[in-house]
Design a protein around this motif. Structure first.
Motif, PDB file in Angstrom:
ATOM      1  N   PRO A   9      14.676 -59.049  29.211  1.00  0.00           N
ATOM      2  CA  PRO A   9      14.378 -59.652  30.439  1.00  0.00           C
ATOM      3  C   PRO A   9      12.872 -59.577  30.953  1.00  0.00           C
ATOM      4  CG  PRO A   9      14.871 -57.173  30.732  1.00  0.00           C
ATOM      5  CD  PRO A   9      15.103 -57.843  29.014  1.00  0.00           C
ATOM      6  N   ASN A  39      10.165 -57.929  32.464  1.00  0.00           N
ATOM      7  CA  ASN A  39       9.181 -56.451  32.678  1.00  0.00           C
ATOM      8  C   ASN A  39       8.516 -56.073  31.478  1.00  0.00           C
ATOM      9  OD1 ASN A  39      11.732 -55.426  31.692  1.00  0.00           O
ATOM     10  ND2 ASN A  39      11.330 -53.750  33.185  1.00  0.00           N
ATOM     11  N   LYS A  79      17.153 -65.458  23.645  1.00  0.00           N
ATOM     12  CA  LYS A  79      16.646 -66.084  24.810  1.00  0.00           C
ATOM     13  C   LYS A  79      15.715 -65.325  25.113  1.00  0.00           C
ATOM     14  CE  LYS A  79      18.690 -66.493  29.187  1.00  0.00           C
ATOM     15  NZ  LYS A  79      16.881 -66.311  30.026  1.00  0.00           N
ATOM     16  N   SER A 125      13.196 -64.871  28.749  1.00  0.00           N
ATOM     17  CA  SER A 125      13.295 -64.441  31.081  1.00  0.00           C
ATOM     18  C   SER A 125      12.675 -65.729  31.269  1.00  0.00           C
ATOM     19  CB  SER A 125      12.666 -63.336  31.163  1.00  0.00           C
ATOM     20  OG  SER A 125      13.171 -63.395  32.490  1.00  0.00           O
ATOM     21  N   GLY A 171      18.720 -68.608  33.167  1.00  0.00           N
ATOM     22  CA  GLY A 171      20.385 -67.628  32.640  1.00  0.00           C
ATOM     23  C   GLY A 171      21.272 -68.535  32.417  1.00  0.00           C
ATOM     24  N   HIS A 172      21.872 -69.218  33.843  1.00  0.00           N
ATOM     25  CA  HIS A 172      22.485 -69.459  33.891  1.00  0.00           C
ATOM     26  C   HIS A 172      23.036 -71.339  33.384  1.00  0.00           C
ATOM     27  CE1 HIS A 172      19.412 -71.580  36.799  1.00  0.00           C
ATOM     28  NE2 HIS A 172      21.129 -72.855  36.273  1.00  0.00           N
ATOM     29  N   GLY A 214      22.058 -69.137  28.259  1.00  0.00           N
ATOM     30  CA  GLY A 214      21.918 -67.637  28.681  1.00  0.00           C
ATOM     31  C   GLY A 214      24.079 -66.959  28.648  1.00  0.00           C
ATOM     32  N   PHE A 271      22.066 -57.539  25.728  1.00  0.00           N
ATOM     33  CA  PHE A 271      21.701 -57.621  26.913  1.00  0.00           C
ATOM     34  C   PHE A 271      20.835 -56.843  27.555  1.00  0.00           C
ATOM     35  CE2 PHE A 271      21.989 -58.012  31.587  1.00  0.00           C
ATOM     36  CZ  PHE A 271      21.297 -58.839  31.326  1.00  0.00           C
ATOM     37  N   GLY A 313      18.691 -56.313  31.058  1.00  0.00           N
ATOM     38  CA  GLY A 313      18.590 -57.072  32.294  1.00  0.00           C
ATOM     39  C   GLY A 313      19.479 -56.273  33.627  1.00  0.00           C
ATOM     40  N   ALA A 364      28.381 -60.472  34.475  1.00  0.00           N
ATOM     41  CA  ALA A 364      28.300 -61.684  34.799  1.00  0.00           C
ATOM     42  C   ALA A 364      28.836 -62.180  32.798  1.00  0.00           C
ATOM     43  CB  ALA A 364      27.565 -62.626  34.987  1.00  0.00           C
ATOM     44  N   GLU A 380      21.707 -52.553  28.373  1.00  0.00           N
ATOM     45  CA  GLU A 380      20.537 -51.606  29.076  1.00  0.00           C
ATOM     46  C   GLU A 380      20.598 -52.580  30.766  1.00  0.00           C
ATOM     47  OE1 GLU A 380      20.217 -49.307  27.687  1.00  0.00           O
ATOM     48  OE2 GLU A 380      20.269 -50.020  25.776  1.00  0.00           O
ATOM     49  N   PHE A 416      13.348 -53.030  42.300  1.00  0.00           N
ATOM     50  CA  PHE A 416      12.379 -53.209  41.539  1.00  0.00           C
ATOM     51  C   PHE A 416      11.005 -54.016  41.925  1.00  0.00           C
ATOM     52  CE2 PHE A 416      12.372 -55.075  37.369  1.00  0.00           C
ATOM     53  CZ  PHE A 416      12.826 -53.780  36.769  1.00  0.00           C
TER      54      PHE A 416
HETATM   55  P1  NAD Z   1      18.487 -60.654  35.037  1.00  0.00           P
HETATM   56  O1  NAD Z   1      19.469 -60.178  35.042  1.00  0.00           O
HETATM   57  O2  NAD Z   1      17.848 -61.772  36.010  1.00  0.00           O
HETATM   58  O3  NAD Z   1      17.957 -61.698  33.635  1.00  0.00           O
HETATM   59  C1  NAD Z   1      18.084 -60.983  32.051  1.00  0.00           C
HETATM   60  C2  NAD Z   1      18.219 -61.897  31.478  1.00  0.00           C
HETATM   61  O4  NAD Z   1      19.330 -62.467  31.643  1.00  0.00           O
HETATM   62  C3  NAD Z   1      17.177 -63.151  31.526  1.00  0.00           C
HETATM   63  O5  NAD Z   1      16.572 -63.635  30.236  1.00  0.00           O
HETATM   64  C4  NAD Z   1      17.660 -64.005  32.450  1.00  0.00           C
HETATM   65  O6  NAD Z   1      17.770 -65.664  32.335  1.00  0.00           O
HETATM   66  C5  NAD Z   1      19.166 -63.819  31.628  1.00  0.00           C
HETATM   67  N1  NAD Z   1      20.413 -64.242  32.383  1.00  0.00           N
HETATM   68  C6  NAD Z   1      20.742 -64.077  33.809  1.00  0.00           C
HETATM   69  N2  NAD Z   1      21.999 -64.406  34.510  1.00  0.00           N
HETATM   70  C7  NAD Z   1      23.076 -65.125  33.206  1.00  0.00           C
HETATM   71  C8  NAD Z   1      24.069 -65.249  33.238  1.00  0.00           C
HETATM   72  N3  NAD Z   1      24.566 -65.646  33.483  1.00  0.00           N
HETATM   73  N4  NAD Z   1      24.794 -65.382  31.641  1.00  0.00           N
HETATM   74  C9  NAD Z   1      23.372 -64.846  30.689  1.00  0.00           C
HETATM   75  N5  NAD Z   1      22.063 -64.102  30.883  1.00  0.00           N
HETATM   76  C10 NAD Z   1      22.113 -64.662  32.016  1.00  0.00           C
HETATM   77  O7  NAD Z   1      17.452 -58.838  34.987  1.00  0.00           O
HETATM   78  P2  NAD Z   1      16.028 -59.044  34.760  1.00  0.00           P
HETATM   79  O8  NAD Z   1      15.367 -59.781  36.427  1.00  0.00           O
HETATM   80  O9  NAD Z   1      15.092 -60.109  33.931  1.00  0.00           O
HETATM   81  O10 NAD Z   1      15.173 -58.098  35.167  1.00  0.00           O
HETATM   82  C11 NAD Z   1      14.705 -56.778  35.787  1.00  0.00           C
HETATM   83  C12 NAD Z   1      16.222 -55.838  36.135  1.00  0.00           C
HETATM   84  O11 NAD Z   1      16.736 -55.495  33.764  1.00  0.00           O
HETATM   85  C13 NAD Z   1      16.651 -54.717  36.575  1.00  0.00           C
HETATM   86  O12 NAD Z   1      17.830 -54.890  37.109  1.00  0.00           O
HETATM   87  C14 NAD Z   1      16.600 -53.324  35.211  1.00  0.00           C
HETATM   88  O13 NAD Z   1      16.526 -52.323  35.669  1.00  0.00           O
HETATM   89  C15 NAD Z   1      16.941 -54.245  34.037  1.00  0.00           C
HETATM   90  N6  NAD Z   1      15.942 -53.506  33.456  1.00  0.00           N
HETATM   91  C16 NAD Z   1      16.359 -52.563  32.488  1.00  0.00           C
HETATM   92  C17 NAD Z   1      16.324 -52.151  31.481  1.00  0.00           C
HETATM   93  C18 NAD Z   1      17.087 -50.784  30.304  1.00  0.00           C
HETATM   94  O14 NAD Z   1      16.425 -50.940  29.368  1.00  0.00           O
HETATM   95  N7  NAD Z   1      18.418 -50.214  31.114  1.00  0.00           N
HETATM   96  C19 NAD Z   1      14.721 -52.038  30.643  1.00  0.00           C
HETATM   97  C20 NAD Z   1      14.564 -53.232  32.056  1.00  0.00           C
HETATM   98  C21 NAD Z   1      15.358 -54.092  32.250  1.00  0.00           C
END
Ligand code: NAD
Length: 489
Positions: free
Chosen positions: A148, A150, A173, A175, A206-207, A210, A224, A226, A233, A249, A387
Motif C-alpha cells: 500500500p 501509507n 508492485k 501503490s 491494482g486492477h 496487481g 499483500f 492493503g 479480490a 495484512e 482512514f
Molecule cells: P488498497 O487495497 O486499495 O491497495 C493496496 C495495494 O493493492 C495497491 O498496490 C493496489 O494497487 C493493489 N490492488 C488494488 N486492487 C487490486 C487487485 N484487484 N488485485 C491486486 N492488487 C490490487 O489499499 P491502500 O489504499 O493502498 O491502503 C490502505 C489500506 O491498507 C487500509 O485498509 C489499511 O488499513 C491497510 N493497511 C494494512 C496494514 C497492515 O499491516 N495490516 C498496513 C498498512 C495499510
C-alpha cells in the motif's frame, strides 16, 4: 529534484518504461502540482518480470545464505544514507510529513536482520522404525509482493528482505498513490549486487498489474498489505488460478478502552497520536475510543486540546506533523464519512480553524481532526474503516460492556487499553479479539520480534523479524528407508 519525475520499472535489472509506454499522472496532495509521470505496468510487463524472476531463481536459491545476505546489507546502508530523499519522495507523493519518516531506519533494520537470518531449519526424526526421516524448508520460486501507500518503504523492506533472503525471486508492485520510494530503491538493486531478475519492481494500478500478479500461474506465493476489500479480490484470484499461498495484512477499526483508573493525560496523548498520526491513514489507528462514563468529559477535553495543537500544512516542512490526505480519492472518502458522521453522531467537535499552522494553500487536501462523540454502535462511521483523522469517543459503564463494544467489529488488528489495575489489564487483554493489544500504550507501539497481524477481517498471517521468513518457505517431508536401523528407536 527535476519535477515532474519520470520513474521507470525495474525488470531483470533494467530500468524500462511500460511495454506500451503508458504512464499515469501523480499529483502532490499538498500543492496539486504534477510531480511524476509514472509507468503503468501492463500484463505483458508482469509476464516479463515473472519470467525474469523464474530464470533467476535456480542460481539465486543455490547461493549460500551469506552470499544472498551481502546485497541486503548494502541495501541497508543505502536506505539510511539516502533517508532524506526517500522522506521527501513520500512527502510529495502522498503527503506524509517528513517529520514522521522513520521508514529508512525500519527498512535498514529489516535488510540487515535478514541479511544474516536465512538459515531455515527443518527437522529430523527416527520415530518411524526403519526410517531416517527429515523435513526440508525450501523457497517457493517466484513470489509476488503488493504493497500500500501509507508507509511504502516499510512494506517493501519487511516483505522483500525475508523473501529474497530465503532464496525466492520477487516481483513487487508498488501503490499507484506512492510509487516513488520503491522506484528510488529499485535504482540501487543492481548496485547492491542482486543478480538480474532477483528483485523486479513494477508500478501501476491494482486492477491491471496487481490483478495479473494475483492470477499468475507461475507466482507461487503472494504477500499483500492493503485493504480488506482488495485482500478478498486477491484471495479469489488466487483460488481461480493456482491456489498460490497468500499472506494478508489488512484493514482495521481499532478500539481503545480507557478505564476510570487510567492515567488520563497519558491515554489522551497516546490515543490522539494513534488516530491522528499520518492524518489517520494507519491500519492500526485507534479510531474507536471507549471511555468509562465517569471520565468521559475530562478525557474528551484533553484529547480535543491535543487535536487542536496539530501542526497542519506542507509535509516537506519539518515543523508539520499533520499532512494532507494521500490523494483526491482519500480526501473525498474521508469527507464523505465526516458528512455521514455529522448526521449520525450525538456531538461533533470540528477543529477547523483552530489548528495551528493551517495551510493557506487552497489546493492542499488537508482534513482537520474531527471528533465524534455518542455515536450509535451500528452506524457506518463506527463500523467502516475511514482512514482519516476522525476519532469516535463513546462511553461504557462496565468492563463487560467495554469488551463487548470493542469486539463488535469484523476487524481485529490492534486494540489498546488503559488501566492501573494489572489484573484487569490481563483479563480484558485476553478477551479482546485482536492480533495485537497495547496495555497502557496505543498504536503504533509494537515490537519488531513479536508477531504483527490481525484476527478476523484484518489478515491471515503474522510478520516480524522472527515470523516473516516462514511465509516464504515451503515444507517438504523426505522419508528415507534404511535397512538395519530398525532397532535404533
Ligand atoms: P488498497 O487495497 O486499495 O491497495 C493496496 C495495494 O493493492 C495497491 O498496490 C493496489 O494497487 C493493489 N490492488 C488494488 N486492487 C487490486 C487487485 N484487484 N488485485 C491486486 N492488487 C490490487 O489499499 P491502500 O489504499 O493502498 O491502503 C490502505 C489500506 O491498507 C487500509 O485498509 C489499511 O488499513 C491497510 N493497511 C494494512 C496494514 C497492515 O499491516 N495490516 C498496513 C498498512 C495499510
Amino acid at each position: 529534484m527535476k519535477i515532474p519525475i519520470e520513474p521507470a520499472l525495474l525488470i531483470n535489472n533494467k530500468l524500462v518504461p511500460a511495454s506500451d509506454k503508458g504512464t499515469f499522472d501523480l499529483f502532490s496532495p499538498h500543492t496539486g502540482e504534477l510531480i511524476a509521470k509514472v509507468p503503468e505496468a501492463t500484463p505483458e510487463d508482469v509476464e516479463t518480470a515473472v519470467a525474469a524472476a523464474e530464470a533467476a531463481f535456480p542460481s539465486w536459491s543455490s547461493l549460500s545464505p551469506a552470499e544472498r545476505g551481502r546485497p541486503l546489507k548494502k541495501m541497508a546502508e543505502l536506505v539510511m544514507s539516502e533517508k532524506d530523499e526517500l522522506a521527501e519522495l513520500d512527502a510529495i507523493a502522498m503527503g506524509r510529513p517528513v517529520s514522521t519518516f522513520f521508514d529508512s531506519f525500519y527498512a535498514a533494520t529489516h535488510f540487515n536482520y535478514f541479511s544474516e537470518a536465512a538459515y531455515p531449519q527443518g527437522h529430523t526424526s527416527l520415530n518411524t522404525p526403519g526410517f531416517l526421516n527429515m523435513s526440508l524448508r525450501q523457497p517457493f520460486g517466484v513470489v509476488a509482493i503488493i504493497i500500500p501507500w501509507n508507509a511504502p518503504l516499510v512494506f517493501f523492506s519487511k516483505k522483500v528482505a525475508p523473501a529474497v533472503a530465503a532464496g525466492n525471486c520477487v516481483v513487487l508492485k508498488s501503490s499507484e498513490k506512492a510509487p516513488l520510494t520503491s522506484w528510488k530503491v529499485s535504482q540501487w538493486i543492481e548496485k547492491c549486487g542482486f543478480p538480474p531478475g532477483v528483485i523486479n519492481v513494477l508500478s501501476g494500478h491494482g486492477h491491471i498489474a496487481g490483478q495479473a500478479l494475483a492470477s499468475h500461474m507461475k507466482v507461487r506465493a503472494l504477500s499483500f498489505t492493503g485493504s480488506t476489500r482488495t485482500g478478498r479480490a486477491i484471495q479469489i484470484a488466487s483460488a481461480n488460478s493456482n491456489l498460490k499461498k497468500v499472506v494478508f495484512e489488512l484493514g482495521g477499526k481499532g478500539p481503545a478502552l480507557i478505564f476510570e483508573d487510567a492515567d488520563l493525560e497519558q491515554a489522551a496523548k497516546e490515543t490522539e497520536n494513534g488516530i491522528m498520526w499520518n492524518s489517520g491513514q494507519t491500519c492500526m489507528a485507534n479510531s474507536r475510543i471507549y471511555v468509562q462514563e465517569s471520565v468521559k468529559q475530562k478525557f474528551t477535553e484533553l484529547f480535543t486540546k491535543l487535536a487542536k495543537a496539530r501542526k497542519m500544512g506542507d509535509p516537506t516542512d519539518a515543523n508539520t506533523n499533520h499532512g494532507p490526505q494521500a490523494d483526491k480519492v482519500q480526501h473525498e472518502t474521508v469527507n464523505k464519512y465526516i458528512a455521514i458522521g455529522k448526521e449520525e453522531a450525538g456531538e461533533t467537535i470540528d477543529t477547523r480553524g483552530e489548528v495551528n499552522g493551517t495551510s493557506k494553500n487552497k489546493k492542499s487536501l488537508l482534513v482537520h481532526p474531527i471528533i465524534f462523540t455518542d455515536v450509535p454502535e451500528t452506524s457506518r462511521i463506527a463500523k467502516e474503516e475511514i482512514f482519516g483523522p476522525v476519532a469516535i469517543i463513546n462511553t461504557f459503564a462496565t468492563e463487560e460492556e467495554a469488551i463487548k463494544k470493542a469486539n463488535d467489529t469484523e476487524f481485529g488488528l490492534y486494540a489498546a487499553l488503559y488501566t492501573r489495575d494489572l489484573e484487569r489489564a490481563i483479563r480484558v487483554g485476553k478477551k479482546l479479539e485482536s492480533g495485537m493489544v497495547g496495555v497502557n500504550c496505543a498504536s503504533p507501539t509494537g515490537a519488531w520480534d513479536l508477531p504483527f497481524g490481525g484476527w478476523k477481517g484484518s489478515g491471515t498471517g503474522r510478520e516480524s523479524l522472527l515470523d516473516s521468513m516462514d511465509h516464504y518457505l515451503e515444507v517438504k517431508s523426505i522419508y528415507v528407508k534404511v535397512s538395519g536401523i530398525e532397532g535404533i528407536v
